[in-house]
Design an enzyme around this catalytic site. Sequence first.
Site, PDB file in Angstrom:
ATOM      1  N   ARG A   4       3.104   4.638   5.984  1.00 19.14           N
ATOM      2  CA  ARG A   4       3.236   4.050   7.227  1.00 19.14           C
ATOM      3  C   ARG A   4       3.683   2.710   7.773  1.00 19.14           C
ATOM      4  O   ARG A   4       4.246   1.840   7.860  1.00 19.14           O
ATOM      5  CB  ARG A   4       2.534   3.626   8.847  1.00 19.14           C
ATOM      6  CG  ARG A   4       1.948   5.390   9.101  1.00 19.14           C
ATOM      7  CD  ARG A   4       0.590   5.546  10.007  1.00 19.14           C
ATOM      8  NE  ARG A   4      -0.377   5.137   8.902  1.00 19.14           N
ATOM      9  CZ  ARG A   4      -1.851   5.103   8.889  1.00 19.14           C
ATOM     10  NH1 ARG A   4      -2.204   4.795  10.253  1.00 19.14           N
ATOM     11  NH2 ARG A   4      -2.733   4.327   8.120  1.00 19.14           N
ATOM     12  N   HIS A  49      -1.732  -3.830   4.850  1.00 23.07           N
ATOM     13  CA  HIS A  49      -1.863  -3.488   6.352  1.00 23.07           C
ATOM     14  C   HIS A  49      -3.342  -2.936   7.186  1.00 23.07           C
ATOM     15  O   HIS A  49      -4.158  -2.736   6.265  1.00 23.07           O
ATOM     16  CB  HIS A  49      -1.365  -1.868   6.653  1.00 23.07           C
ATOM     17  CG  HIS A  49      -2.068  -1.772   5.695  1.00 23.07           C
ATOM     18  ND1 HIS A  49      -2.461  -0.190   6.762  1.00 23.07           N
ATOM     19  CD2 HIS A  49      -1.676  -0.311   4.399  1.00 23.07           C
ATOM     20  CE1 HIS A  49      -2.453   1.016   5.533  1.00 23.07           C
ATOM     21  NE2 HIS A  49      -2.468   0.294   4.673  1.00 23.07           N
ATOM     22  N   CYS A  55       0.336  -1.255  -0.038  1.00 21.91           N
ATOM     23  CA  CYS A  55       0.153  -0.516  -0.290  1.00 21.91           C
ATOM     24  C   CYS A  55       1.116   0.996   0.203  1.00 21.91           C
ATOM     25  O   CYS A  55       1.653   0.619   1.269  1.00 21.91           O
ATOM     26  CB  CYS A  55      -0.528  -0.115   0.900  1.00 21.91           C
ATOM     27  SG  CYS A  55      -2.189   1.507   1.399  1.00 21.91           S
ATOM     28  N   CYS A 102      -5.877  -0.254   7.204  1.00 25.01           N
ATOM     29  CA  CYS A 102      -6.169   0.466   5.414  1.00 25.01           C
ATOM     30  C   CYS A 102      -7.093   1.538   5.231  1.00 25.01           C
ATOM     31  O   CYS A 102      -8.343   1.281   4.996  1.00 25.01           O
ATOM     32  CB  CYS A 102      -5.942  -0.656   4.947  1.00 25.01           C
ATOM     33  SG  CYS A 102      -5.128   0.092   2.864  1.00 25.01           S
ATOM     34  N   ASP A 135       0.293   3.741   1.617  1.00 26.17           N
ATOM     35  CA  ASP A 135       0.080   4.372   3.068  1.00 26.17           C
ATOM     36  C   ASP A 135       1.446   4.857   3.569  1.00 26.17           C
ATOM     37  O   ASP A 135       2.776   3.282   3.359  1.00 26.17           O
ATOM     38  CB  ASP A 135      -0.339   3.643   4.206  1.00 26.17           C
ATOM     39  CG  ASP A 135      -0.951   4.122   5.470  1.00 26.17           C
ATOM     40  OD1 ASP A 135       0.214   3.894   5.941  1.00 26.17           O
ATOM     41  OD2 ASP A 135      -1.865   4.076   5.668  1.00 26.17           O
TER      42      ASP A 135
END
Length: 213
Positions: free
Chosen positions: A46, A98, A42, A101, A44
């Site tokens: 993080r 994750h 992803c 999400c 993202d």
Amino acid sequence: MNPYERLLLQNKAWSEEKLQIDKDFFNRLAHQQKPKFLWIGCSDSRVPANEITGTDPGEVFVHRNIANMVVHTDLNLLSVLQYAVEVLKVEHIIVCGHYGCGGIEAALSSKSYGLINKWLRNIKEVYKMYQEEVDAIGDHTEKVNRLVELNVMEQCQDLIKTSIVQKAWKHRQAPEIHGWAYGLNNGLVKELTTIKPDYSAIHPIFRYNPDDL
Ligand SMILES: [Zn+2]
């Protein structure tokens, strides 16, 4: 200091640190990359592939998009996949979602987000396949997290539907496909599925005639 200038300063420090440990580090990497892993994760911020797996530059070939999707019309993903499998000859493909999400959560809602609706549509299709199971979960966070897992497993299936993976399975009995879910709250990966090179793992309608590959 402008915030982006901090990144440039940190880059200088990082480069010097790497050279202190290993003076050939960049020379070696500049000449070739031979990663064993393709990471589909992803976007993202993080979930950085190298950092959470403790790997160095040169070890992981990376593709990231919203909610780690394997969309069969996405030329970007397909180009990365073909290069990784046919040229770099990666041995493992990891699809890493994750928990928590935002893409999965957005797909579960009825809100219109503009252009990104078209991307989220692919996740809504996964939800539709598992609607009964997901709807039976009362807690919203749990519901999102279960769809995160189901989506990762579905994207692994989408990988083995491609002629790219099937051709590699025929000619070099690799790569293995792994479905993972990363926990933002504990930094740990949960293994969801492993698909070894085996034609029987592919739904018959998506199996190509091996003689054509
Ligand atoms: Zn995400």
